[in-house]
Design a protein around this motif. Structure first.
Motif, PDB file in Angstrom:
ATOM      1  N   VAL A 102       7.769  19.384  -2.991  1.00  0.00           N
ATOM      2  CA  VAL A 102       7.393  18.522  -1.894  1.00  0.00           C
ATOM      3  C   VAL A 102       6.600  17.346  -2.135  1.00  0.00           C
ATOM      4  N   ALA A 103       5.644  17.366  -2.971  1.00  0.00           N
ATOM      5  CA  ALA A 103       4.990  16.106  -3.270  1.00  0.00           C
ATOM      6  C   ALA A 103       5.935  15.214  -3.850  1.00  0.00           C
ATOM      7  N   SER A 104       6.654  15.492  -4.692  1.00  0.00           N
ATOM      8  CA  SER A 104       7.781  14.762  -5.475  1.00  0.00           C
ATOM      9  C   SER A 104       8.746  14.160  -4.447  1.00  0.00           C
ATOM     10  N   PRO A 113       0.723  -1.241   0.093  1.00  0.00           N
ATOM     11  CA  PRO A 113      -0.014   0.092  -0.097  1.00  0.00           C
ATOM     12  C   PRO A 113       0.943   1.261   0.013  1.00  0.00           C
ATOM     13  N   LEU A 114       2.155   1.341   0.813  1.00  0.00           N
ATOM     14  CA  LEU A 114       2.838   2.323   0.478  1.00  0.00           C
ATOM     15  C   LEU A 114       3.232   2.760  -0.841  1.00  0.00           C
ATOM     16  N   TYR A 115       3.458   1.774  -1.693  1.00  0.00           N
ATOM     17  CA  TYR A 115       3.667   2.220  -3.490  1.00  0.00           C
ATOM     18  C   TYR A 115       2.531   2.855  -3.942  1.00  0.00           C
ATOM     19  N   PHE A 116       1.342   2.443  -3.472  1.00  0.00           N
ATOM     20  CA  PHE A 116       0.287   3.155  -4.097  1.00  0.00           C
ATOM     21  C   PHE A 116      -0.042   4.285  -3.506  1.00  0.00           C
ATOM     22  N   PHE A 117       0.328   4.843  -2.050  1.00  0.00           N
ATOM     23  CA  PHE A 117       0.208   5.897  -1.894  1.00  0.00           C
ATOM     24  C   PHE A 117       1.339   6.901  -2.215  1.00  0.00           C
ATOM     25  N   GLY A 118       2.357   6.353  -2.550  1.00  0.00           N
ATOM     26  CA  GLY A 118       3.540   7.044  -3.462  1.00  0.00           C
ATOM     27  C   GLY A 118       2.905   7.687  -4.644  1.00  0.00           C
ATOM     28  N   PHE A 119       2.226   6.836  -5.467  1.00  0.00           N
ATOM     29  CA  PHE A 119       1.809   7.417  -6.889  1.00  0.00           C
ATOM     30  C   PHE A 119       0.620   8.120  -6.506  1.00  0.00           C
ATOM     31  N   TRP A 120      -0.127   8.259  -5.532  1.00  0.00           N
ATOM     32  CA  TRP A 120      -1.167   9.193  -5.014  1.00  0.00           C
ATOM     33  C   TRP A 120      -0.637  10.541  -4.861  1.00  0.00           C
ATOM     34  N   LEU A 121       0.591  10.431  -4.344  1.00  0.00           N
ATOM     35  CA  LEU A 121       1.161  11.713  -4.101  1.00  0.00           C
ATOM     36  C   LEU A 121       1.865  12.266  -5.408  1.00  0.00           C
ATOM     37  N   ARG A 122       2.286  11.437  -6.186  1.00  0.00           N
ATOM     38  CA  ARG A 122       2.507  11.894  -7.641  1.00  0.00           C
ATOM     39  C   ARG A 122       1.527  12.423  -8.476  1.00  0.00           C
ATOM     40  N   THR A 123       0.532  11.790  -8.056  1.00  0.00           N
ATOM     41  CA  THR A 123      -0.886  12.358  -8.772  1.00  0.00           C
ATOM     42  C   THR A 123      -1.075  13.517  -8.368  1.00  0.00           C
ATOM     43  N   VAL A 124      -0.994  13.972  -6.917  1.00  0.00           N
ATOM     44  CA  VAL A 124      -1.245  15.245  -6.593  1.00  0.00           C
ATOM     45  C   VAL A 124      -0.233  16.270  -7.153  1.00  0.00           C
ATOM     46  N   ARG A 125       1.091  15.897  -7.408  1.00  0.00           N
ATOM     47  CA  ARG A 125       1.913  16.686  -7.941  1.00  0.00           C
ATOM     48  C   ARG A 125       1.478  17.159  -9.452  1.00  0.00           C
ATOM     49  N   TRP A 126       0.994  15.765 -10.058  1.00  0.00           N
ATOM     50  CA  TRP A 126       0.770  16.083 -11.503  1.00  0.00           C
ATOM     51  C   TRP A 126      -0.677  17.195 -11.714  1.00  0.00           C
ATOM     52  N   ARG A 127      -1.505  17.099 -10.696  1.00  0.00           N
ATOM     53  CA  ARG A 127      -2.558  18.084 -10.606  1.00  0.00           C
ATOM     54  C   ARG A 127      -2.053  19.523 -10.276  1.00  0.00           C
ATOM     55  N   PHE A 128      -0.865  19.621  -9.456  1.00  0.00           N
ATOM     56  CA  PHE A 128      -0.434  21.033  -9.526  1.00  0.00           C
ATOM     57  C   PHE A 128       0.172  21.443 -10.884  1.00  0.00           C
ATOM     58  N   LEU A 183      -0.915  20.408 -13.712  1.00  0.00           N
ATOM     59  CA  LEU A 183      -2.083  20.724 -14.658  1.00  0.00           C
ATOM     60  C   LEU A 183      -2.957  21.876 -14.324  1.00  0.00           C
ATOM     61  N   ARG A 184      -2.909  22.394 -13.135  1.00  0.00           N
ATOM     62  CA  ARG A 184      -3.807  23.395 -12.711  1.00  0.00           C
ATOM     63  C   ARG A 184      -3.937  24.713 -13.503  1.00  0.00           C
ATOM     64  N   PRO A 185      -2.904  25.128 -13.800  1.00  0.00           N
ATOM     65  CA  PRO A 185      -2.905  26.502 -15.014  1.00  0.00           C
ATOM     66  C   PRO A 185      -3.727  26.189 -16.289  1.00  0.00           C
ATOM     67  N   ILE A 186      -3.925  24.872 -16.534  1.00  0.00           N
ATOM     68  CA  ILE A 186      -4.389  24.422 -17.708  1.00  0.00           C
ATOM     69  C   ILE A 186      -5.797  23.892 -17.602  1.00  0.00           C
ATOM     70  N   ALA A 187      -6.097  23.188 -16.622  1.00  0.00           N
ATOM     71  CA  ALA A 187      -7.267  22.466 -16.321  1.00  0.00           C
ATOM     72  C   ALA A 187      -7.478  22.135 -14.781  1.00  0.00           C
ATOM     73  N   ASP A 188      -8.199  22.253 -13.886  1.00  0.00           N
ATOM     74  CA  ASP A 188      -8.209  21.963 -12.670  1.00  0.00           C
ATOM     75  C   ASP A 188      -9.003  20.581 -12.603  1.00  0.00           C
ATOM     76  N   VAL A 189      -8.197  19.377 -12.555  1.00  0.00           N
ATOM     77  CA  VAL A 189      -8.863  18.213 -12.642  1.00  0.00           C
ATOM     78  C   VAL A 189      -8.685  17.377 -11.251  1.00  0.00           C
ATOM     79  N   PRO A 190      -9.703  16.924 -10.600  1.00  0.00           N
ATOM     80  CA  PRO A 190      -9.800  16.376  -9.311  1.00  0.00           C
ATOM     81  C   PRO A 190      -8.766  15.203  -9.222  1.00  0.00           C
ATOM     82  N   ILE A 191      -8.308  14.814  -8.071  1.00  0.00           N
ATOM     83  CA  ILE A 191      -7.385  13.768  -7.851  1.00  0.00           C
ATOM     84  C   ILE A 191      -8.110  12.516  -8.248  1.00  0.00           C
ATOM     85  N   ARG A 192      -9.398  12.439  -7.967  1.00  0.00           N
ATOM     86  CA  ARG A 192     -10.263  11.100  -8.066  1.00  0.00           C
ATOM     87  C   ARG A 192     -10.379  10.773  -9.608  1.00  0.00           C
ATOM     88  N   ARG A 193     -10.056  11.861 -10.442  1.00  0.00           N
ATOM     89  CA  ARG A 193     -10.053  11.635 -11.813  1.00  0.00           C
ATOM     90  C   ARG A 193      -8.644  11.140 -12.583  1.00  0.00           C
TER      91      ARG A 193
END
Length: 355
Positions: free
Chosen positions: A237-239, A67-82, A84-94
């Motif tokens: 920080v997320a990275s 599960p730590l591995y999946f959580f690490g990729f969740w954090l990388r998803t948070v980074r990707w959202r940052f 993307l935000r100037p282009i489109a605000d996409v929710p983490i769940r998507r």
């Protein structure tokens, strides 16, 4: 920005696209890389001793670290959202399912095809230009590379390694500073940077330079978010947090195999093995991951059999759960895996005016 396709190539009476031909070449190259590294790994492996190492391992503890591995990729998803935000605000769940499907594709196909799948899925789900999405993914992957190089440099310099290994750390640190400076320059002065880079691109053949120029525009578009210092800090920080989480998983699996080395060694394994995967684009990193992980551990006085058993078990825990989850996510979409692999972002050939 307009988009164009790679010119068709005729081969034995069948018309295939240039991108398809390139993927075929990468596929076979990836397989050759895997077989070569696996041959080296197997030549240095005593299977009887590996079996003994597996028998003495706490496999339940190793599995509990997944599960730590999946959580690490969740954090990388948070980074990707940052990013993307100037282009489109996409929710983490998507975004998170898209990241996992892309990772799953990288695990079963060579040449980092999963990044193209990510761009395709995001473009389809968010009605976004797939080329723009690919530009943000390129920046996202650059953050991974910079974080790993920084970890490699800092830990190697601080470790008790010999002068030769510490020299690798110094080179890594200098590379980190140089690439970071270049990225910030590109982000803060995109018009001026584009002029200079375009001059270099014009040294290439005309057709290749035109496509490279379009990809440059997509990359510069992806850099928009790091012009904001707060967003840059959040992404950084997320990275770092995501890779520390993955290193913690490596550490727990190492404890399950009783390797008895410090957390700093697992940081080096994390950085070295994943950087090796970036260089050698084999399917799932099979071969380069095992060899790099084993050799780093052996350097720090871990027995060869224990290091080999650990490398095999760790990589299986990294690959299998993600492949299973990714296939389930693909099944829940309206597309098949074949559809996604066949639909990749086209190469842009026109330029965009940057502000």
């Amino acid at each position: 920005m307009t988009e164009g396709r790679i010119a068709n190539v005729t081969y034995t009476g069948t018309v295939i696209t240039g991108s398809q031909l390139l993927r075929r070449k990468r596929f076979w190259f990836g397989l050759i890389v895997s077989f070569g590294f696996l041959a080296f790994f197997l030549a240095r492996t005593n299977f009887h001793e590996i079996s003994t190492a597996f028998e003495g391992a706490d496999l339940l503890l190793a599995v509990a670290a997944v599960p730590l591995y999946f959580f690490g990729f969740w954090l990388r998803t948070v980074r990707w959202r940052f990013l993307l935000r100037p282009i489109a605000d996409v929710p983490i769940r998507r975004l998170y399912p898209v990241v996992l499907i892309g990772l799953m594709t990288n695990n079963i196909a060579p040449a980092r095809v999963g990044e193209l799948v990510r761009a395709y899925l995001l473009g389809e789900r968010q009605s976004m230009s797939k080329t723009t999405a690919l530009g943000t993914i390129a920046v996202d992957r650059t953050f991974d590379g910079l974080t790993l190089v920084a970890i490699l440099g800092i830990v190697t310099i601080a470790s008790g390694a010999d002068a030769g290994v510490k020299a690798i750390g110094v080179v890594s640190a200098l590379l980190f500073v140089a690439v970071t400076t270049a990225l910030v320059t590109l982000a803060l002065s995109p018009v001026r940077a584009r002029v200079w880079v375009t001059r270099l691109l014009h040294l290439l053949p005309a057709a290749l330079a035109e496509k490279a120029e379009g990809l440059l525009d997509a990359f510069l578009e992806g850099l928009r978010s790091i012009r904001n210092p707060w967003m840059l800090l959040q992404a950084a920080v997320a990275s770092v947090a995501s890779w520390l989480m993955e290193a913690t998983m490596y550490y727990i699996v190492g404890e399950a195999f009783h390797l008895n080395v410090g957390f700093d060694v697992y940081l080096l394994v994390t950085a070295s093995a994943n950087l090796a995967l970036s260089v050698f684009a084999s399917p799932g990193g099979i071969g380069p991951f095992e060899v790099t992980t084993r050799e780093v551990l052996v350097y720090f006085d871990v027995a060869g059999a224990s290091a080999s058993a650990y490398a095999l078990a760790l990589h299986a825990l990294l690959l299998a759960p993600v492949i299973i989850v990714g296939l389930v996510l693909v099944w829940t979409t309206s597309l098949s895996l074949r559809d996604m692999l066949g639909q990749t972002p086209t190469v842009p050939v026109a330029t965009t005016r940057l502000e």
